[in-house]
Design an enzyme around this catalytic site. Sequence first.
Site, PDB file in Angstrom:
ATOM      1  N   GLU A  39       0.991  -1.170   0.018  1.00 21.80           N
ATOM      2  CA  GLU A  39      -0.012  -0.065   0.107  1.00 21.80           C
ATOM      3  C   GLU A  39       1.073   1.256  -0.033  1.00 21.80           C
ATOM      4  O   GLU A  39       1.547   1.325   0.784  1.00 21.80           O
ATOM      5  CB  GLU A  39      -0.895  -0.225   1.350  1.00 21.80           C
ATOM      6  N   CYS A  42      -3.448   8.042   3.768  1.00 26.45           N
ATOM      7  CA  CYS A  42      -3.147   7.386   2.678  1.00 26.45           C
ATOM      8  C   CYS A  42      -4.253   7.709   1.601  1.00 26.45           C
ATOM      9  O   CYS A  42      -3.879   7.764   0.464  1.00 26.45           O
ATOM     10  CB  CYS A  42      -2.719   5.981   2.589  1.00 26.45           C
TER      11      CYS A  42
END
Length: 692
Positions: free
Chosen positions: A255, A294
């Site tokens: 990620e 994020c």
Amino acid sequence: MKKLENYVQGKWISGDGNGQQLFNAVDGSPIALASTKGLDFAATLDYARRKGNAALRKMTFQERGRMLRALALHLLEKKEQFYKISFQTGATKIDSWIDIEGGIGNLFANASLRRKLPDETFTLDGEAIALSKQNSFMGHHILVPKEGVAIHINAYNFPIWGMLEKIAVNLLAGVPAVVKPATVTCYLTEAVVREIVASNILPDGALQLICGSAGDVLNHVTSQDVITFTGSASTGLQLKSHPVILSENTPFNLEADSLNCMVLGNDVNPGQPEWDIFIKEVKKEMTVKAGQKCTAVRRIFVPENKMEDVWKALVTELNKTVIGNPHNEKVRMGSLAGIDQRIEVKAQVQKLLATSELLFGSLESVEVVDADAVKGAFISPMLLMNTSPFTSEDPHNIEAFGPVSTIMPYKNIEDAIELSKKGKGSLCSSIITNDARTAKEYVLGAASHHGRILVLNNDCAKESTGHGSPLPLLTHGGPGRSGGGEEMGGLRGIKHYLQRTAIQGSPSMITAISNVYQQYAKGNSCAIHPFRKYFEELEIGDQIVTEKRLITSADIDAFADVSGDHFYAHLINTDFNGTMFEEQVAHGYFIMSAAAGLFVDSYKKNPVLLNYGIDELRFTKPMYAGSSLYIKFTCKEKTAQELKEINPDVPMIKGADIPKGIVKWLVEMFDETDELVGIATILTMVQMKNKN
Ligand code: NAP
């Protein structure tokens, strides 16, 4: 100076030397030292596999789920102490809520997933597969826990959530974890792990913690381990190319940086509720957690004729943001995680400014309350504008991991879709629109490049969890730049820690292995009706074959009258030319009801408490008047239920605390030629003999 400890091999251990100095992000004061020097990483992984894995894989999904729930309740009780520490990371109360209670929420959500899983250490995956004409050979898929350890290398922004959202999943799957939080904020993760260890809820070796450098841990991974990485694309690339990971084929879930975007639909105008929703959502994405999310919106796409109105509204809103010491209740945006992070964000903004202009904010200064803007890692929110997004690559490539977004114009929805894709893969995109056609075009056009898409309008805004929140039951992750990974996602997530194996054999063998009755397996003919057996007494495969019942035209007419279902096919006077039927056909629901009349053990009170549904009901052959029906009724699957638990499917029933379990039964319906006319799985609650 306090030295953080690592929790490895069942002990709290300090690393050698001084290690890395960690600072309070708000005032710059030193708070702890972190070192992993001298730790034996090979032994740490080995301990997880030998102790943690061995213990967890013996537990059933129900037991692991209950363990997660107990852990969630325990951490919830301790949350206030985590809030206190969280302020030191620069997080406001709301930021900390996402980290702390959002993280604990992941434990609860995964704990609840046990209800969708068997009371076994393994589970079947998907449907049975017929592989032979005579039904003596079949296939299925089975999922068993991997025999390794989950190694989680996390980013600095969510020191608690980042750990809990990941370990909730591997623990439910039956796999232990070694967690390596980013060093800069690992003191908060350490505080939580201390509470987890002290609670004794997890088995020994189920969770270990590395506070500081990961050392040579990756040299010791095996093919049974799983690595998850959250952080920058450059570190991710370096780590996933590690020769041991490559040679062992160790799964690596990445990620990474993500240039997420939000689109204002062309149908939205000032004065509409959606306009305000859009402005509010962008501001929230820029300022919550000081933009260190994020999923935070980095690119804002707005119809070209609305650019000025939008950016002016955003500037007005951003101006109202109170920045400063998160302890001050008026503060809405805290600091970045540290001074290094501020240097990094400023450098990225400098790069962006080569092709964009600054509409709001400053690289040089920021006004703060109750804090020192220089000593603390404070930064001003910055709104940039780029007016040529098709020719400028920077806003689609450069991520400033802070309160920074770039607004860009688009002409039509096709352009918005193309621009969204220029980020080369993101975790999340949103579109704010009231127009279903626009929403559909955007979702179908852009979905290939985004892990999650939120369609926001006034209908759902109040209850919406927002653009920036990954949720435990939805997948989190995205293609391309954002890493190509996928985590969470409810049951999808646990499969990353389970080996899927295709199994083949006779239906009886697959039944014996899986403890789920497979059609065509041998049944155990029962001397007494299985409805007279308590939960513990029932065995998978317990079976009765009923008497035959004649289906008459009068039955079909009566069922039509009782149910009110006078569909033409059930009426005797219908002209059946050109229909699917030859003559008056029985209602499928009548056949199912008649089946219940045959398989239910009538009149006497018995351990079956109630019938609460039917899964996968199929009618496979029409039944006409004059044909006969009989049933093969087999105990298919059993799952014990916890005492005092209200079943979420039927919360309204009384007596929810009767000791009981769910029993699924396979109902095969046949006619007088022994051909299958229908099949269903029915669900009952059956009382336990033992009062627990
Ligand atoms: P980073 O430097 O890549 O660090 C991420 C993690 O990797 C940290 O735990 C770090 O440990 C560790 N690490 C670094 N070098 C390593 C090595 N050689 N071996 C083993 N571990 C190593 O990222 P960051 O700058 O801290 O984080 C910010 C970035 O994270 C941003 O780019 C942001 O986009 C990304 N991010 C992505 C997501 C997502 O879900 N996609 C979520 C949050 C953040 P140390 O701290 O000890 O160096």
